[in-house]
Design an enzyme around this catalytic site. Structure first.
Site, PDB file in Angstrom:
ATOM      1  N   LYS A 165       4.487 -57.075 -49.439  1.00 28.27           N
ATOM      2  CA  LYS A 165       5.431 -57.006 -50.543  1.00 28.27           C
ATOM      3  C   LYS A 165       4.636 -57.286 -51.813  1.00 28.27           C
ATOM      4  CE  LYS A 165       9.208 -58.778 -53.111  1.00 28.27           C
ATOM      5  NZ  LYS A 165       9.789 -59.980 -53.686  1.00 28.27           N
ATOM      6  N   TYR A 219       2.986 -61.538 -49.050  1.00 27.09           N
ATOM      7  CA  TYR A 219       3.771 -61.498 -50.280  1.00 27.09           C
ATOM      8  C   TYR A 219       2.812 -61.795 -51.419  1.00 27.09           C
ATOM      9  CZ  TYR A 219       7.840 -62.678 -53.298  1.00 27.09           C
ATOM     10  OH  TYR A 219       8.794 -62.740 -54.291  1.00 27.09           O
TER      11      TYR A 219
END
Length: 307
Positions: A162, A134
């Site tokens: 992400k 992330y």
């Protein structure tokens, strides 16, 4: 597992006294699945993960796994400051039935890129679950280096990313490099920059993780479907509609509250108005929206055709 499509980062509904509202969370899972979500991501930024106790985090994962019932993958955030703490979160999420883990680089302390890579390798080795990185520099205060991501993709430490950095240039460099180093696309790239989803999909991103998708999951599912089919004028039109609706996450000024409180309060207020969750409560110390700001959210929902 290769996450693609629209995967909303679920809000964490809370009761007025701050407990996890499991009934509302179950309805939220149904709401996004009915809207076309291909997975759900709990305990991310929109899920207020860093504000929750360990027991609350466990409740969120357990409830989401039960509500999803195997229909779509459940990605669980294991966001914490240091590697040992992330490993604890990873073991818990795996034991509760999560299908994949999502972790940031360590934060508060600074880490060298080699240490960041080692962090992800340790987390990946802790459980048998797939791991996504992330990248959110606005919260972690460091950008995941391109070289580190490519190495971790190549050795299969990570199955995906992400990207909430907002850095479309670097995202493009990553996608171009992956085409050469991973032609079979084992590594999945999901954009978290919800106002430029159409652009990210055009240059090769595999999906979207958008907080506004809690409110309008069907809109992001349509956007992804248009992009997959090569209907780019329709994709741009849907993105423009969502961009207008996105104004609801800034209904309040930040003079008396943080941007985090304004955004999460608006999302939860919208979900209350739509009848999905029972309360717009945000975790302490986030301030609630003013009645005027809540009214602005209602007007935007009506203007957007959702009410």
């Amino acid at each position: 597992m290769r996450p693609t499509g629209f995967i909303p980062p679920l809000c964490t509904p809370l009761t007025p006294d701050g407990a996890v509202d499991t009934g509302s969370l179950r309805r939220l899972v149904e709401h996004v699945l009915e809207g076309g979500a291909s997975g759900v991501f709990v305990l991310g930024t929109s899920g207020e993960a860093v504000f929750l106790t360990d027991e609350q985090r466990r409740t969120v994962v357990r409830t989401a796994v039960e509500a999803a019932g195997g229909r779509v993958p459940v990605l669980a955030g294991v966001i914490d400051t240091t590697t040992p703490r992330v490993l604890e979160r990873a073991r818990e999420a795996a034991g509760l039935g999560a299908d994949a883990l999502v972790a940031t680089a360590p934060f508060y302390t600074d880490t060298h890129p080699a240490e960041t890579a080692d962090h992800f390798r340790r987390v990946a080795a802790e459980t048998a679950l797939p791991l996504l990185a992330y990248d959110i520099p606005s919260r972690v205060h460091t950008k995941l280096p391109l070289a580190v991501l490519l190495d971790l993709a190549e050795d299969r430490t990570l199955i995906g990313l992400k990207d909430s950095s907002g850095d479309l240039d670097t995202l493009r460099h990553l996608l171009v490099a992956l085409r050469h180093r991973d032609p079979n696309r084992h590594f999945s790239v999901l954009t978290g920059s919800e106002l430029t989803v159409d652009a990210a999909l055009l240059i090769g991103a595999d999906g979207v993780v958008a907080g506004l998708g809690n409110v309008d999951p069907a809109g992001y599912a349509r956007l992804y479907a248009h992009a997959q089919a090569g209907r780019w004028p329709e994709a741009v039109a849907e993105q423009n509609r969502l961009t207008t609706l996105h104004a609801l996450v800034r209904p309040a000024g930040t003079r008396d509250m943080s941007g985090t409180a304004a955004t999460l309060g608006a999302l939860k207020t919208a979900l209350c108005l739509l009848g999905v969750i029972d309360h717009p409560t945000t975790a302490a110390p986030l301030r609630p929206l003013t009645p005027e700001a809540a009214q602005a959210v209602e007007h935007l929902l009506k203007d957007g055709g959702l009410l």
